[in-house]
Design a protein around this motif. Sequence first.
Motif, PDB file in Angstrom:
ATOM      1  N   GLY A   1       7.776  -9.148  -7.838  1.00  0.00           N
ATOM      2  CA  GLY A   1       6.600  -9.642  -8.535  1.00  0.00           C
ATOM      3  C   GLY A   1       5.929 -10.753  -7.750  1.00  0.00           C
ATOM      4  N   VAL A   2       4.644 -10.587  -7.449  1.00  0.00           N
ATOM      5  CA  VAL A   2       3.864 -11.590  -6.723  1.00  0.00           C
ATOM      6  C   VAL A   2       2.565 -11.806  -7.483  1.00  0.00           C
ATOM      7  CG1 VAL A   2       2.699 -12.128  -4.563  1.00  0.00           C
ATOM      8  CG2 VAL A   2       4.853 -10.885  -4.529  1.00  0.00           C
ATOM      9  N   ASP A   3       2.329 -13.038  -7.915  1.00  0.00           N
ATOM     10  CA  ASP A   3       1.116 -13.392  -8.661  1.00  0.00           C
ATOM     11  C   ASP A   3       0.905 -12.499  -9.879  1.00  0.00           C
ATOM     12  OD1 ASP A   3       0.563 -15.410  -6.832  1.00  0.00           O
ATOM     13  OD2 ASP A   3      -0.598 -14.072  -5.541  1.00  0.00           O
ATOM     14  N   GLY A   4       1.976 -12.183 -10.568  1.00  0.00           N
ATOM     15  CA  GLY A   4       1.889 -11.372 -11.774  1.00  0.00           C
ATOM     16  C   GLY A   4       1.747  -9.881 -11.523  1.00  0.00           C
ATOM     17  N   VAL A   5       1.763  -9.457 -10.277  1.00  0.00           N
ATOM     18  CA  VAL A   5       1.636  -8.044  -9.932  1.00  0.00           C
ATOM     19  C   VAL A   5       2.944  -7.578  -9.308  1.00  0.00           C
ATOM     20  CG1 VAL A   5       0.376  -6.375  -8.526  1.00  0.00           C
ATOM     21  CG2 VAL A   5      -0.829  -8.328  -9.513  1.00  0.00           C
ATOM     22  N   ARG A   6       3.445  -6.467  -9.782  1.00  0.00           N
ATOM     23  CA  ARG A   6       4.678  -5.900  -9.207  1.00  0.00           C
ATOM     24  C   ARG A   6       4.318  -4.975  -8.054  1.00  0.00           C
ATOM     25  NH1 ARG A   6       9.255  -7.679 -11.222  1.00  0.00           N
ATOM     26  NH2 ARG A   6       9.252  -8.221 -13.409  1.00  0.00           N
ATOM     27  N   ARG A   7       5.096  -5.070  -6.974  1.00  0.00           N
ATOM     28  CA  ARG A   7       4.884  -4.197  -5.831  1.00  0.00           C
ATOM     29  C   ARG A   7       6.227  -3.839  -5.212  1.00  0.00           C
ATOM     30  NH1 ARG A   7       2.507  -8.529  -1.432  1.00  0.00           N
ATOM     31  NH2 ARG A   7       4.410  -9.728  -1.259  1.00  0.00           N
ATOM     32  N   LEU A   8       6.268  -2.707  -4.544  1.00  0.00           N
ATOM     33  CA  LEU A   8       7.479  -2.277  -3.858  1.00  0.00           C
ATOM     34  C   LEU A   8       7.543  -2.940  -2.489  1.00  0.00           C
ATOM     35  CD1 LEU A   8       7.726   1.557  -4.534  1.00  0.00           C
ATOM     36  CD2 LEU A   8       9.260  -0.225  -5.341  1.00  0.00           C
ATOM     37  N   GLU A   9       8.699  -3.480  -2.170  1.00  0.00           N
ATOM     38  CA  GLU A   9       8.928  -4.048  -0.846  1.00  0.00           C
ATOM     39  C   GLU A   9      10.110  -3.343  -0.204  1.00  0.00           C
ATOM     40  OE1 GLU A   9       7.346  -8.615  -1.387  1.00  0.00           O
ATOM     41  OE2 GLU A   9       9.449  -8.270  -0.976  1.00  0.00           O
ATOM     42  N   ARG A  10       9.960  -3.024   1.064  1.00  0.00           N
ATOM     43  CA  ARG A  10      11.033  -2.394   1.818  1.00  0.00           C
ATOM     44  C   ARG A  10      11.674  -3.450   2.715  1.00  0.00           C
ATOM     45  NH1 ARG A  10       6.564   0.174   2.449  1.00  0.00           N
ATOM     46  NH2 ARG A  10       6.397  -0.410   4.630  1.00  0.00           N
ATOM     47  N   CYS A  11      12.992  -3.472   2.747  1.00  0.00           N
ATOM     48  CA  CYS A  11      13.719  -4.411   3.599  1.00  0.00           C
ATOM     49  C   CYS A  11      14.262  -3.647   4.801  1.00  0.00           C
ATOM     50  CB  CYS A  11      14.867  -5.059   2.830  1.00  0.00           C
ATOM     51  SG  CYS A  11      15.847  -6.191   3.833  1.00  0.00           S
ATOM     52  N   TYR A  12      13.913  -4.122   5.988  1.00  0.00           N
ATOM     53  CA  TYR A  12      14.406  -3.532   7.227  1.00  0.00           C
ATOM     54  C   TYR A  12      15.333  -4.535   7.904  1.00  0.00           C
ATOM     55  CZ  TYR A  12      10.766  -0.022   6.731  1.00  0.00           C
ATOM     56  OH  TYR A  12       9.975   0.991   6.261  1.00  0.00           O
ATOM     57  N   GLY A  13      16.448  -4.055   8.390  1.00  0.00           N
ATOM     58  CA  GLY A  13      17.384  -4.889   9.133  1.00  0.00           C
ATOM     59  C   GLY A  13      17.310  -4.559  10.615  1.00  0.00           C
ATOM     60  N   PHE A  14      17.484  -5.573  11.440  1.00  0.00           N
ATOM     61  CA  PHE A  14      17.494  -5.381  12.884  1.00  0.00           C
ATOM     62  C   PHE A  14      18.304  -6.497  13.507  1.00  0.00           C
ATOM     63  CE2 PHE A  14      13.723  -7.646  11.615  1.00  0.00           C
ATOM     64  CZ  PHE A  14      13.567  -8.663  12.522  1.00  0.00           C
ATOM     65  N   GLU A  15      18.605  -6.367  14.788  1.00  0.00           N
ATOM     66  CA  GLU A  15      19.392  -7.373  15.484  1.00  0.00           C
ATOM     67  C   GLU A  15      18.567  -8.022  16.581  1.00  0.00           C
ATOM     68  OE1 GLU A  15      22.913  -5.224  16.681  1.00  0.00           O
ATOM     69  OE2 GLU A  15      23.930  -5.893  14.862  1.00  0.00           O
ATOM     70  N   VAL A  16      18.783  -9.328  16.719  1.00  0.00           N
ATOM     71  CA  VAL A  16      18.058 -10.109  17.716  1.00  0.00           C
ATOM     72  C   VAL A  16      19.054 -10.903  18.552  1.00  0.00           C
ATOM     73  CG1 VAL A  16      15.980 -10.313  16.299  1.00  0.00           C
ATOM     74  CG2 VAL A  16      17.730 -12.058  16.147  1.00  0.00           C
ATOM     75  N   SER A  17      18.551 -11.418  19.656  1.00  0.00           N
ATOM     76  CA  SER A  17      19.370 -12.254  20.531  1.00  0.00           C
ATOM     77  C   SER A  17      18.505 -13.351  21.117  1.00  0.00           C
ATOM     78  CB  SER A  17      19.976 -11.415  21.652  1.00  0.00           C
ATOM     79  OG  SER A  17      20.703 -12.228  22.536  1.00  0.00           O
TER      80      SER A  17
END
Length: 131
Positions: free
Chosen positions: A59-75
């Motif tokens: 929920g952002v500013d009273g509006v619901r939205r789908l968020e996708r979480c992506y994982g990755f590796e850094v160095s």
Amino acid sequence: MSSFTDLFWLFALAAGIASWYRLTRAREVAVKAATALCKRHGLQLLDQSVGLRSIRLQGVDGVRRLERCYGFEVSEDGQSRQAARLWMAGNEVASFSLPLSGSPELETVVATDSVVHTGNVISLADRRRLH
């Protein structure tokens, strides 16, 4: 009756292919966003790939939205591997977590227009503040 069943399965197959295509395009956008974040913070994106971790309803500013979480590796130095995450809503970066300098802990940053957008793109909110 058989033609309706065939038509149903045809639409189900088309919906599956369309969903797969949209997720593939979203993943390509996430790779570009992760590459830009790594470049901006002086990190290396390892394996040049991201993986879908989860999907959440946010929920952002009273509006619901789908968020996708992506994982990755850094160095930081090319020798160590540290986990990082990127949350995207549509084709926009909503927030990201990068490792703290010299520490394996993640620091989460909620993306704002000034953090995420690069180049010659100016958000309307920033433009209004300038004038």
